[in-house]
Design an enzyme around this catalytic site. Structure first.
Site, PDB file in Angstrom:
ATOM      1  N   HIS A  27       3.924   8.325  32.171  1.00 29.76           N
ATOM      2  CA  HIS A  27       3.542   8.257  30.767  1.00 29.76           C
ATOM      3  C   HIS A  27       4.449   7.264  30.071  1.00 29.76           C
ATOM      4  O   HIS A  27       5.623   7.114  30.433  1.00 29.76           O
ATOM      5  CB  HIS A  27       3.662   9.643  30.110  1.00 29.76           C
ATOM      6  CG  HIS A  27       3.055   9.726  28.750  1.00 29.76           C
ATOM      7  ND1 HIS A  27       3.743   9.364  27.610  1.00 29.76           N
ATOM      8  CD2 HIS A  27       1.815  10.113  28.342  1.00 29.76           C
ATOM      9  CE1 HIS A  27       2.959   9.540  26.560  1.00 29.76           C
ATOM     10  NE2 HIS A  27       1.802   9.990  26.966  1.00 29.76           N
ATOM     11  N   SER A  33      -5.512   4.354  20.126  1.00 33.20           N
ATOM     12  CA  SER A  33      -6.577   4.830  19.232  1.00 33.20           C
ATOM     13  C   SER A  33      -6.048   5.183  17.848  1.00 33.20           C
ATOM     14  O   SER A  33      -6.653   4.826  16.826  1.00 33.20           O
ATOM     15  CB  SER A  33      -7.295   6.034  19.853  1.00 33.20           C
ATOM     16  OG  SER A  33      -6.381   7.041  20.238  1.00 33.20           O
ATOM     17  N   ASP A  85      -4.203  13.601  31.741  1.00 37.94           N
ATOM     18  CA  ASP A  85      -5.388  13.207  32.495  1.00 37.94           C
ATOM     19  C   ASP A  85      -5.410  13.769  33.907  1.00 37.94           C
ATOM     20  O   ASP A  85      -6.470  13.822  34.547  1.00 37.94           O
ATOM     21  CB  ASP A  85      -5.481  11.678  32.567  1.00 37.94           C
ATOM     22  CG  ASP A  85      -5.597  11.051  31.191  1.00 37.94           C
ATOM     23  OD1 ASP A  85      -6.408  11.560  30.393  1.00 37.94           O
ATOM     24  OD2 ASP A  85      -4.891  10.078  30.911  1.00 37.94           O
ATOM     25  N   HIS A 110      -5.978   3.948  28.380  1.00 36.84           N
ATOM     26  CA  HIS A 110      -5.910   4.991  27.340  1.00 36.84           C
ATOM     27  C   HIS A 110      -6.898   6.093  27.703  1.00 36.84           C
ATOM     28  O   HIS A 110      -6.748   6.732  28.731  1.00 36.84           O
ATOM     29  CB  HIS A 110      -6.193   4.350  25.981  1.00 36.84           C
ATOM     30  CG  HIS A 110      -5.839   5.219  24.805  1.00 36.84           C
ATOM     31  ND1 HIS A 110      -5.037   6.326  24.884  1.00 36.84           N
ATOM     32  CD2 HIS A 110      -6.189   5.128  23.481  1.00 36.84           C
ATOM     33  CE1 HIS A 110      -4.900   6.871  23.698  1.00 36.84           C
ATOM     34  NE2 HIS A 110      -5.599   6.162  22.825  1.00 36.84           N
ATOM     35  N   ARG A 124       0.439  19.103  27.569  1.00 37.34           N
ATOM     36  CA  ARG A 124      -1.029  19.206  27.512  1.00 37.34           C
ATOM     37  C   ARG A 124      -1.583  19.477  28.909  1.00 37.34           C
ATOM     38  O   ARG A 124      -2.583  20.191  29.066  1.00 37.34           O
ATOM     39  CB  ARG A 124      -1.623  17.923  26.929  1.00 37.34           C
ATOM     40  CG  ARG A 124      -1.193  17.620  25.507  1.00 37.34           C
ATOM     41  CD  ARG A 124      -1.679  16.258  25.052  1.00 37.34           C
ATOM     42  NE  ARG A 124      -1.144  15.198  25.894  1.00 37.34           N
ATOM     43  CZ  ARG A 124      -1.521  13.918  25.825  1.00 37.34           C
ATOM     44  NH1 ARG A 124      -2.451  13.552  24.948  1.00 37.34           N
ATOM     45  NH2 ARG A 124      -0.979  13.015  26.610  1.00 37.34           N
TER      46      ARG A 124
END
Length: 441
Positions: A318, A241, A375, A271, A327
């Site tokens: 990742h 992105s 995620d 993504h 995160r």
């Protein structure tokens, strides 16, 4: 100029000579060697993008303007009555690299209030789409529909384009997009999932709190929105992105074109769509336990069953990180300190997978990074607060990612970066160089 814009101009002026010197005096210095694997494998690890907004360290995780996530949350001014900073304070920090004062945050909040009203025709365009359209389609279309508002496009077509002044108009568009995208996202949520029962903007609230208000959420969810948007804002420039937004804007396409393109990349399952897929997998995993309390024993067995069936463990691994994604940790800590959420059955399962999966994946031996990414946790929080519409989760990601993408392209124009144009090679060339042991310079 607004206070923030003046500060940004000061920063850009100070930074420009650094770029000029690097280009003219050190442009031929080799900083990396590109091998055939990198050429074919998506340009992985080739250091050819520049951003000072964030940096992703494989061991440490993301740093925003040099600060880790905990340092960022600690340093920035907090929203009234909250442990979390406002998105507006973070926007100031991303653009300038400086921690704003309360007065400076208030100035950004006031500026956003003048920018946040989405033109009515945009809602008309989005309403014209089939109601079963994916909400990311609606978000992308809504951003594209707003393109006629672009101040950068008007500046370029006005016949007096000066590349040294172009950043000012990108700043205007970028600020408009950051202020409006949560309003558009809330509209889409209400249109699709709440029978088009819209809730008006509350002019007293900051960006994250106002988004929570507009989708009819609880007071506690205001902190979820603030945290979520900041955590998902940026992950250096190489992700799809951010890179897409940079690439499209490098052709001097305005920020609306550029970010719509970035959102379309974000919508991919490799993504931003991954958060939706992870939650679906966790809920199917929960069914395999047949109502049993998650333990190391039964979760380990279920994980091995998944791997032995040739499936992956979503939310783990990742492209860059080789440790637990900070995160993920930030969201886990939010869950652990939130009454009710820390005892939620779905969170308990996620927590047990976190304790168990790295060991199983390490023993399995087919993953470079057995640790969870962002995620693995994010969907559980949304589910707990009643946002059970999985396909909306990537829209939330898109609201946050606007912050990093818009800050980056503002600086791209401030420093006059060139159009992105990598050189392609043919397979014949690669085979020839492989046979010769490398390309002869």
């Amino acid at each position: 100029m607004t206070q923030l814009k003046e500060k940004l101009f000061e920063k850009i002026q100070a930074h420009r000579p650094r770029i000029t010197k690097l280009t003219k005096e050190f442009g031929s210095v080799i900083i990396d060697k590109v091998d055939i694997g990198q050429c074919i494998g998506g340009a992985r690890d080739i250091r050819s993008l520049v951003t000072d907004i964030s940096y992703l360290d494989p061991q440490e995780g993301i740093r925003f303007r040099g600060k880790t996530i905990p340092e960022t949350f600690e340093a920035l001014p907090k929203a009234a009555g909250s442990e979390y900073p406002t998105v507006e304070s973070f926007w100031y920090f991303l653009l300038t690299g400086e921690v704003p004062t309360l007065e400076q945050v208030a100035a950004v909040e006031a500026e956003f209030k003048t920018r946040q009203v989405v033109p009515e025709y945009v809602y008309t365009v989005v309403r014209s789409l089939p109601l079963d359209s994916h909400p990311m389609v609606m978000l992308s279309v809504g951003i594209m529909a707003m393109q006629k508002e672009s101040k950068f496009a008007a500046f370029y077509s006005g016949g007096k384009f000066n590349k040294m002044d172009a950043w000012e108009y990108v700043y205007e568009d970028a600020s408009d997009i950051v202020a409006r995208i949560p309003i558009l996202a809330a509209f889409i949520y209400n249109l699709k999932y709440r029978g088009d029962k819209q809730i008006a903007i509350d002019p007293k609230l900051d960006l994250g709190a106002n988004f929570a208000h507009m989708i009819g959420q609880s007071e506690q969810y205001k902190d979820v929105a603030r945290m979520y948007f900041i955590l998902h804002s940026d992950h250096e420039s190489g992700n799809v992105s951010a890179h897409t937004t940079h690439l499209v804007h490098s052709a001097l396409s305005d920020p609306y074109y550029a970010y719509a393109a970035g959102l379309n990349g974000l919508a991919g399952p490799l993504h931003g769509l991954a958060n939706q897929e992870v939650l679906g997998w966790i809920m199917e995993f929960q069914k395999k336990l047949n109502g049993a309390e998650p333990t190391k024993e039964n979760v380990t067995k279920a994980l091995w069953d998944t791997l032995n069936a040739g499936q992956v463990v979503p939310g783990y691994g990742h492209a860059v990180l080789r440790k637990t994604d900070p995160r993920y940790t930030a969201q886990r800590e939010f869950c652990l300190k939130t009454p009710g959420l820390k005892d939620d059955a779905l969170f308990k399962l996620v927590a047990m997978i976190f304790e168990t999966a790295p060991g199983v994946l390490t023993e399995h031996g087919k993953t470079k990074n057995p640790w969870p990414n962002v995620d693995a946790q994010s969907g559980v929080i949304q589910w707990y607060y009643g946002l059970k519409e999985w396909d909306f989760y990537t829209v939330l990601f898109g609201v946050g990612r606007a912050l990093g993408c818009m800050a980056n392209i503002t600086w791209d124009r401030g420093l006059g970066y060139a159009i992105e144009r990598p050189k392609s090679v043919t397979t014949d060339m690669l085979e020839k160089w492989a046979a010769e042991g490398g390309r002869k310079m």
